[in-house]
Design a protein around this motif. Structure first.
Motif, mmCIF file in Angstrom:
data_model
loop_
_atom_site.group_PDB
_atom_site.id
_atom_site.type_symbol
_atom_site.label_atom_id
_atom_site.label_comp_id
_atom_site.label_asym_id
_atom_site.label_seq_id
_atom_site.Cartn_x
_atom_site.Cartn_y
_atom_site.Cartn_z
ATOM 1 N N TYR A 79 0.816 -1.224 0.000
ATOM 2 C CA TYR A 79 0.000 0.000 0.000
ATOM 3 C C TYR A 79 0.841 1.262 0.000
ATOM 4 C CZ TYR A 79 -3.589 -3.333 0.515
ATOM 5 O OH TYR A 79 -4.399 -4.402 0.264
ATOM 6 N N TRP A 80 2.166 1.100 0.076
ATOM 7 C CA TRP A 80 3.064 2.262 0.105
ATOM 8 C C TRP A 80 3.652 2.515 -1.269
ATOM 9 C CZ3 TRP A 80 4.089 5.691 4.016
ATOM 10 C CH2 TRP A 80 3.461 5.412 5.228
ATOM 11 N N LEU A 268 -6.958 -12.069 2.349
ATOM 12 C CA LEU A 268 -7.523 -13.198 1.598
ATOM 13 C C LEU A 268 -7.131 -14.554 2.179
ATOM 14 C CD1 LEU A 268 -7.465 -11.949 -2.090
ATOM 15 C CD2 LEU A 268 -9.123 -11.540 -0.268
ATOM 16 N N ALA B 40 -1.095 0.800 6.569
ATOM 17 C CA ALA B 40 -1.595 0.608 5.204
ATOM 18 C C ALA B 40 -2.474 1.799 4.797
ATOM 19 C CB ALA B 40 -2.364 -0.712 5.098
ATOM 20 N N LYS B 42 -2.126 4.853 5.826
ATOM 21 C CA LYS B 42 -1.218 5.980 5.559
ATOM 22 C C LYS B 42 -0.520 5.815 4.212
ATOM 23 C CE LYS B 42 -0.528 7.132 10.408
ATOM 24 N NZ LYS B 42 0.397 7.265 11.552
ATOM 25 N N GLY B 43 -0.131 4.577 3.907
ATOM 26 C CA GLY B 43 0.491 4.319 2.613
ATOM 27 C C GLY B 43 -0.436 4.680 1.464
ATOM 28 N N VAL B 44 -1.710 4.345 1.602
ATOM 29 C CA VAL B 44 -2.697 4.678 0.570
ATOM 30 C C VAL B 44 -2.786 6.199 0.401
ATOM 31 C CG1 VAL B 44 -5.195 4.698 0.102
ATOM 32 C CG2 VAL B 44 -4.049 2.563 0.745
ATOM 33 N N SER B 143 -7.301 -2.425 -5.473
ATOM 34 C CA SER B 143 -6.259 -3.104 -4.707
ATOM 35 C C SER B 143 -5.792 -4.335 -5.444
ATOM 36 C CB SER B 143 -6.849 -3.479 -3.340
ATOM 37 O OG SER B 143 -6.217 -4.611 -2.831
ATOM 38 N N SER B 144 -4.637 -4.829 -5.002
ATOM 39 C CA SER B 144 -4.136 -6.085 -5.562
ATOM 40 C C SER B 144 -5.035 -7.247 -5.125
ATOM 41 C CB SER B 144 -2.708 -6.304 -5.096
ATOM 42 O OG SER B 144 -2.643 -6.210 -3.688
ATOM 43 N N LEU B 145 -5.721 -7.066 -4.001
ATOM 44 C CA LEU B 145 -6.618 -8.114 -3.507
ATOM 45 C C LEU B 145 -8.047 -7.707 -3.855
ATOM 46 C CD1 LEU B 145 -4.979 -8.483 -0.005
ATOM 47 C CD2 LEU B 145 -4.601 -9.908 -1.996
ATOM 48 N N PHE B 148 -11.714 -8.271 -1.951
ATOM 49 C CA PHE B 148 -11.980 -7.871 -0.570
ATOM 50 C C PHE B 148 -11.860 -6.359 -0.430
ATOM 51 C CE2 PHE B 148 -10.709 -6.704 3.662
ATOM 52 C CZ PHE B 148 -11.555 -7.456 4.455
ATOM 53 N N ARG B 153 -9.111 1.398 4.754
ATOM 54 C CA ARG B 153 -7.993 1.604 3.836
ATOM 55 C C ARG B 153 -8.471 1.932 2.411
ATOM 56 N NH1 ARG B 153 -5.410 -3.959 3.060
ATOM 57 N NH2 ARG B 153 -7.162 -4.075 1.615
ATOM 58 N N ASP B 154 -9.342 1.072 1.859
ATOM 59 C CA ASP B 154 -9.660 1.118 0.431
ATOM 60 C C ASP B 154 -10.694 2.181 0.066
ATOM 61 O OD1 ASP B 154 -7.962 -1.050 0.341
ATOM 62 O OD2 ASP B 154 -9.573 -2.525 0.322
#
Lengths: 298, 298, 298
Positions: A79-80, A268, B40, B42-44, B143-145, B148, B153-154
């Motif tokens: 996420y960074w 996941l 996570a 904060k990274g976003v 997101s990569s996931l 979910f 975060r998302d």
């Protein structure tokens, strides 16, 4: 217009020089935040370049718990922004001749710290592009207390700041490793007839949820469906700690307060929880390779 | 001079574009800081714009405690610059169809999170100018996931970052709410003959002080004066937990170490404490609507 | 080239004005981070100047523990850039007429807070260049709650922000002190025949290590050498709490997990620990002037 262009160029190239480099450094330690250790690390970073953006992953990794440190990196890193430098200091081997390294992952992130297994999850899940050993003769803060080296502050934070600020390039850290990084034993899931046999990776401590290493793809292949019941058995070594039939749900929203559920967590993986209560402490459950987690069709 | 002017314009308009937007985002959750969830988020935010200034209000809201979250916002918000975006994720209803919203208060602050009562205090004390429901089809981190969604975060951190950085305007969040926000039951103070009947709003946990909903203006109207004694009775439901005569003071400085006092706290509410000790744990006192706090003339 | 020069000048001088002053403020309190107090302080700072870089030293100083606060500053300060402003609010005397001060150390750092002994270690180890009393008639946030002053937020954070941003100079804080700062009793080490008699300064809480006031130079003069054994006796007042013969080591790396050792810590003082376990809680040891620590030749 020429002036506009000039000014634009100036802004882009001068700002980094006067200290607006704007790269991220993220710190992870087991130091806690009760004393000045983490703050000293941050002071060292800002002394190199005030433009660096310093954040904390966590400083509450249980003392010496390399496994959890490794997992927290995996949970967070993607996420960074690319180029973010992670400093990770869980260092039970401090004072031995363990290597100090900087790794670059295939995702474009950097990791600075001791070579002791902390990068197990990053290597397994994202891959490493290159790892270099920090040349301690060059990269060490000239401290007022010259006879003592606090690696987190004097080597790792300092080297990370020089790398993030562009004062040194990755290749200047030191030579590439000639022998592999240390890796922790990484558990694999087995499928046997009617059963998925996994382990408990980690606890989601704030809520007491229990996270396993069984991935959602495995559940799909096994035919796990929302609303269906499964037998869950949890072993601590050979001792059964939990053994019940429980429903798999898409979401906590479908479950009454106080009821248990199986679900897929934010990474996941299969997890088990009590809605709005602490499953792990109710059943005295912890994490590690000796905590088996078995899902069975009923 | 024309060059000076040009350069000035450049600095003002180009800096935000290259990522020095310099708006504040403040995070409040019940996630704790033991794992990677807050990091996570904060990274976003930094992935959207490295110029955003990210701070924490607290991540130690007791799990699912919307009331305390609401109060902490009230305690803090007015000290932050207008335009600050608060992300507040205490979300027991995650997985249900509770709405995700962005509210703008009359004080010029923004609030991003689930609609579950978290804004009760802000609405009551400062007023809301407008509330919009987040259009989840547009504002969600790819997101990569992908299967979910971790809303904190998302959706919430991501939307807050786009708003704070100016990448979207408030009106682009989604449609205005057509039905009211959820509000928690907000206790009112009653005056009866010789008594003020209030409730315990919250504990000042670090010191064990007990904060009520009785405002200093009410005390003034009732004639409460420094140096005078009052009878204080505290009920947990119908049970008397504390019942003593105690002096009202202007300041802790007038009280011996270990003595109890009534005083007005930093939010101008009546409070009770032991000087340099923990009143709440001494008398086993907690907060909530069932904790009555009665002040009586003697 | 003239344009380049112009632009360079602009960037250097305009940026600070529009809010990129880029000075550091570091906060230390005993407030904890469960509520909004620390966040309100940060909001006040960013309201003065968004370019200030705000960090935490710690907010977990034990309530009212001026001694520990003083030590944490000493542990941290020298790693921060000159010009960094430390706000330190451990304030058991709040509400009395204790002075509010800003001190400038000989190391070029500033310290803002109440005059109560918090600067004992800084004065002893680094020296103070000048101390000024904050003129409260000028330096106080005009808050919405005008009848109450929360000093940490309304005076200390606010004054620190104006100083760090260059909005006021040090001389504008108020008049120089005419009487000395309050100082805590600072223990001295004694050498008697065969013994070094010191005290336990502080615990390294995260790991349970015990730090004394015996400096490495004293050990050298006394002839302490790695690999040699010494008798250590620890007294709590007159009671012997620990009394064993133990080896001095250069590094934890030379000691088996679970074994005790004497060593020199990151501040070059003698310390005692158990490798990868908690010495202080095993032997019920704490810190303070009444904890004697005696090293004897055997």
């Amino acid at each position: 217009m020429k002036n506009l262009l000039y000014s634009f160029v100036i802004v882009l190239f001068i700002l980094p020089i006067i200290g607006f480099s704007s790269e991220n450094i993220v710190l992870q330690t087991d130091f806690g935040t009760k004393d000045g250790a983490v703050s000293a690390m941050k002071g060292v970073i800002y002394s190199v370049d005030k433009g660096i953006i310093v954040s904390d992953l966590t400083h509450e990794i249980p003392a010496y718990d390399i496994w959890e440190a490794s997992y927290r990196l995996y949970q967070t890193v993607s996420y960074w922004p690319k180029g973010t430098v992670f400093v990770t200091v869980i260092d039970p081997g401090v004072g031995t001749d363990r290597r100090s390294i900087v790794a670059k992952s295939k995702t474009g992130h950097y990791f600075v710290g001791p070579d002791n297994g902390t990068l197990t999850w990053i290597e397994e899940k994202f891959g490493l592009e290159e790892v270099r050993e920090i040349d301690l003769s060059k990269h060490r803060l000239a401290s007022s207390l010259q006879s003592f080296t606090f690696f987190g502050r004097d080597v790792y934070a300092y080297t990370a700041a020089k790398l993030a600020s562009g004062k040194i390039i990755f290749e200047a850290i030191g030579k590439p490793l000639t022998t592999p990084l240390i890796k922790l034993n990484y558990p694999k899931v087995k499928i046997e007839n009617n059963k998925i046999i996994g382990t408990i990776l980690i606890l989601d401590k704030q809520y007491g949820n229990v996270w396993t290493n069984i991935e959602s793809q495995t559940l799909k292949n096994f035919g796990v469906k929302a609303g269906k019941k499964y037998k869950v058995t949890i072993y601590n070594y050979d001792k059964i700690v939990y053994d019940e039939i429980i429903t798999f749900h898409d979401t906590f929203g479908n479950v009454k307060k106080g009821d248990n559920l199986l679900y897929v967590n934010s990474l996941l993986n299969l997890a088990i929880a009590t809605n709005q209560a602490d499953f792990a402490s109710t059943y005295h459950i912890n994490a590690g390779n000796h905590w088996k987690f078995i899902v069975e069709r009923v």
